[in-house]
Motif scaffolding. Sequence first.
Motif, short mmCIF file in Angstrom:
data_model
loop_
_atom_site.label_atom_id
_atom_site.label_comp_id
_atom_site.label_asym_id
_atom_site.label_seq_id
_atom_site.Cartn_x
_atom_site.Cartn_y
_atom_site.Cartn_z
N ARG A 38 1.60 6.79 -6.78
CA ARG A 38 0.53 7.73 -7.11
C ARG A 38 1.00 9.17 -6.90
O ARG A 38 0.78 10.04 -7.73
N ARG A 39 1.67 9.42 -5.80
CA ARG A 39 2.18 10.77 -5.51
C ARG A 39 3.22 11.20 -6.54
O ARG A 39 3.23 12.34 -6.99
N LEU A 58 0.82 -1.21 0.00
CA LEU A 58 0.00 0.00 0.00
C LEU A 58 0.86 1.27 0.00
O LEU A 58 0.53 2.25 -0.67
N LYS A 79 2.25 1.75 -3.48
CA LYS A 79 1.18 2.22 -4.37
C LYS A 79 0.94 3.72 -4.16
O LYS A 79 0.79 4.48 -5.12
N GLU A 80 0.91 4.15 -2.90
CA GLU A 80 0.71 5.56 -2.57
C GLU A 80 1.88 6.41 -3.06
O GLU A 80 1.68 7.49 -3.61
N ASN A 81 3.11 5.92 -2.88
CA ASN A 81 4.29 6.66 -3.36
C ASN A 81 4.26 6.80 -4.88
O ASN A 81 4.58 7.86 -5.41
#
Length: 108
Positions: free
Chosen positions: A97-98, A90, A93-95
């Motif tokens: 996306r950022r 997760l 995935k967040e990194n």
Amino acid sequence: MTEKDFTEADRYYDAQKKVKEIRGFYEHLTVYVLCNPIVIIVNYMTSPEYLWWIWSVMGWGIAIVLHGLKAFEYPPFFNRKWEDKKIQELLEKENKRRLESNHGNKFE
């Protein structure tokens, strides 16, 4: 404190936590085994025409099974290794996306 001491302390803490989880399961199981005969007796004394105790025993039994699976880490999605892997997934995935979001803003 050295790295080895820290690791040993972590391992001890994890083992202690695991023992508490297993003990909690056995306490839950004991209460289940001691209380359900009382539930059955009360059912037969108050409303023998409808056996509602079956629902109580089955519902609570499902909770006992799930508690046992978690305490003994039977399915892979209940253990710490799976949790750590999922957290890492997760975060990645967040990194990503950022990074994509920031990269897109530079060209505007």
